[in-house]
Design a protein around this motif. Structure first.
Motif, short mmCIF file in Angstrom:
data_model
loop_
_atom_site.label_atom_id
_atom_site.label_comp_id
_atom_site.label_asym_id
_atom_site.label_seq_id
_atom_site.Cartn_x
_atom_site.Cartn_y
_atom_site.Cartn_z
N LEU A 25 28.38 -25.99 -30.21
CA LEU A 25 28.21 -27.43 -30.07
C LEU A 25 29.27 -28.02 -29.15
O LEU A 25 28.98 -28.87 -28.31
CB LEU A 25 28.26 -28.11 -31.43
N SER A 26 30.51 -27.57 -29.29
CA SER A 26 31.57 -28.14 -28.47
C SER A 26 31.40 -27.77 -27.00
O SER A 26 31.88 -28.46 -26.12
CB SER A 26 32.94 -27.67 -28.97
N LYS A 27 30.72 -26.68 -26.73
CA LYS A 27 30.49 -26.26 -25.35
C LYS A 27 29.15 -26.77 -24.81
O LYS A 27 28.88 -26.67 -23.63
CB LYS A 27 30.49 -24.73 -25.27
N SER A 28 28.32 -27.31 -25.69
CA SER A 28 26.99 -27.71 -25.26
C SER A 28 27.00 -29.07 -24.59
O SER A 28 27.92 -29.85 -24.72
CB SER A 28 26.02 -27.71 -26.43
N ASN A 29 25.93 -29.33 -23.93
CA ASN A 29 25.74 -30.60 -23.25
C ASN A 29 24.76 -31.41 -24.09
O ASN A 29 23.64 -30.97 -24.34
CB ASN A 29 25.19 -30.32 -21.85
N PHE A 30 25.17 -32.58 -24.55
CA PHE A 30 24.34 -33.42 -25.40
C PHE A 30 22.98 -33.67 -24.75
O PHE A 30 21.94 -33.60 -25.40
CB PHE A 30 25.06 -34.74 -25.68
N VAL A 31 23.00 -33.96 -23.47
CA VAL A 31 21.77 -34.29 -22.75
C VAL A 31 20.81 -33.09 -22.75
O VAL A 31 19.61 -33.25 -22.97
CB VAL A 31 22.08 -34.76 -21.32
N ALA A 32 21.35 -31.89 -22.52
CA ALA A 32 20.51 -30.69 -22.51
C ALA A 32 19.88 -30.45 -23.88
O ALA A 32 18.69 -30.13 -23.98
CB ALA A 32 21.31 -29.48 -22.07
N VAL A 33 20.67 -30.60 -24.94
CA VAL A 33 20.16 -30.38 -26.29
C VAL A 33 19.14 -31.47 -26.65
O VAL A 33 18.12 -31.19 -27.27
CB VAL A 33 21.30 -30.34 -27.33
N ALA A 34 19.40 -32.71 -26.24
CA ALA A 34 18.45 -33.80 -26.52
C ALA A 34 17.13 -33.56 -25.81
O ALA A 34 16.06 -33.79 -26.39
CB ALA A 34 19.06 -35.13 -26.10
N ASN A 35 17.17 -33.08 -24.57
CA ASN A 35 15.94 -32.74 -23.85
C ASN A 35 15.20 -31.60 -24.54
O ASN A 35 13.97 -31.62 -24.63
CB ASN A 35 16.24 -32.38 -22.40
N LYS A 36 15.95 -30.63 -25.03
CA LYS A 36 15.34 -29.52 -25.77
C LYS A 36 14.66 -30.04 -27.04
O LYS A 36 13.55 -29.63 -27.37
CB LYS A 36 16.42 -28.49 -26.13
N PHE A 37 15.31 -30.97 -27.73
CA PHE A 37 14.75 -31.57 -28.94
C PHE A 37 13.42 -32.24 -28.65
O PHE A 37 12.46 -32.12 -29.42
CB PHE A 37 15.73 -32.59 -29.54
N LEU A 38 13.35 -32.96 -27.54
CA LEU A 38 12.12 -33.67 -27.18
C LEU A 38 10.96 -32.72 -26.90
O LEU A 38 9.80 -33.10 -27.02
CB LEU A 38 12.36 -34.59 -25.99
N SER A 39 11.26 -31.47 -26.54
CA SER A 39 10.20 -30.52 -26.23
C SER A 39 9.87 -29.58 -27.40
O SER A 39 8.86 -28.90 -27.38
CB SER A 39 10.56 -29.69 -25.00
N LEU A 40 10.73 -29.54 -28.42
CA LEU A 40 10.49 -28.67 -29.58
C LEU A 40 9.72 -29.40 -30.66
O LEU A 40 9.68 -30.62 -30.70
CB LEU A 40 11.83 -28.22 -30.18
N SER A 41 9.16 -28.62 -31.58
CA SER A 41 8.52 -29.22 -32.75
C SER A 41 9.60 -29.58 -33.76
O SER A 41 10.72 -29.06 -33.71
CB SER A 41 7.53 -28.24 -33.39
N ILE A 42 9.28 -30.46 -34.67
CA ILE A 42 10.22 -30.88 -35.69
C ILE A 42 10.66 -29.69 -36.54
O ILE A 42 11.83 -29.55 -36.88
CB ILE A 42 9.61 -31.99 -36.57
N GLU A 43 9.73 -28.81 -36.89
CA GLU A 43 10.05 -27.65 -37.73
C GLU A 43 11.09 -26.77 -37.06
O GLU A 43 12.03 -26.31 -37.70
CB GLU A 43 8.78 -26.82 -38.03
N GLU A 44 10.92 -26.53 -35.76
CA GLU A 44 11.88 -25.70 -35.03
C GLU A 44 13.25 -26.36 -34.99
O GLU A 44 14.27 -25.68 -35.10
CB GLU A 44 11.40 -25.43 -33.61
#
Length: 189
Positions: free
Chosen positions: A121-140
């Motif tokens: 998490l500390s190395k991740s990019n919030f924007v990249a993870v948020a974009n990933k969230f928008l493309s994943l299903s809620i279950e995932e």
């Protein structure tokens, strides 16, 4: 995708009860193009999800021993885990001690998972993870080991009351910040 567009999309998925209470914020450095801005989540105008902020009420672990010695950490032990310890010790250990051994094993595994999730998490990019969230299903997103994906899923309007209430066992094994957002969502129901 620009920050304003991403923020708008994330806020459109917020639970109605949390709308206005939870905000996505970002800082950027205008004169340092190679320096990424910081993104964080605020609840009731207070920064909650920001690892580098010492004033946050959420505990960020530095070592595995901190996790093992945390008295607030509740680890549920299943019958299968007790049976596995019983089989490993060939039935020579008293029943009370089996629970201690099983808890010790499980908390060791959990500590490694929590620290690796925190490090990622500390190395991740919030924007990249948020974009990933928008493309994943809620279950995932809920089942993911990524702390930020868990948080975004917990405050999402597509996660209903019944699902939130049925998650209590799984949430105990998650990072304290995920537990915080679970309690926040649970309190709005």
């Amino acid at each position: 995708m620009s920050w304003s567009k991403l923020k708008q999309q994330l806020e459109s998925f917020l639970s109605p009860a949390l709308s206005g209470r939870v905000e996505y914020r970002s800082t950027s450095y205008r004169y340092l193009p190679d320096k990424a801005g910081l993104c964080y989540i605020a609840v009731d105008k207070k920064n909650v999800f920001n690892m580098s902020d010492a004033s946050t009420s959420i505990r960020w672990y530095q070592t595995e021993q901190e996790i093992k010695n945390d008295p607030q950490l509740q680890i549920p032990i299943s019958k299968e885990e007790l049976d596995a310890v019983r089989a490993d010790t060939k039935g020579l250990v008293p029943e009370e001690r089996l629970k201690v051994i099983a808890r010790g094993r499980k908390i060791g595994e959990l500590a490694k998972e929590l620290l690796s999730a925190q490090t990622a998490l500390s190395k991740s990019n919030f924007v990249a993870v948020a974009n990933k969230f928008l493309s994943l299903s809620i279950e995932e997103s809920i089942e993911s080991k990524d702390i930020l994906l868990n948080i975004l899923a917990l405050i999402d309007r597509r996660v209903g009351k019944k699902r939130i209430q049925n998650m209590s066992g799984k949430i105990k094994l998650k990072h304290p910040v995920v537990q915080y957002f679970y309690e926040l969502r649970l309190s709005t129901m």
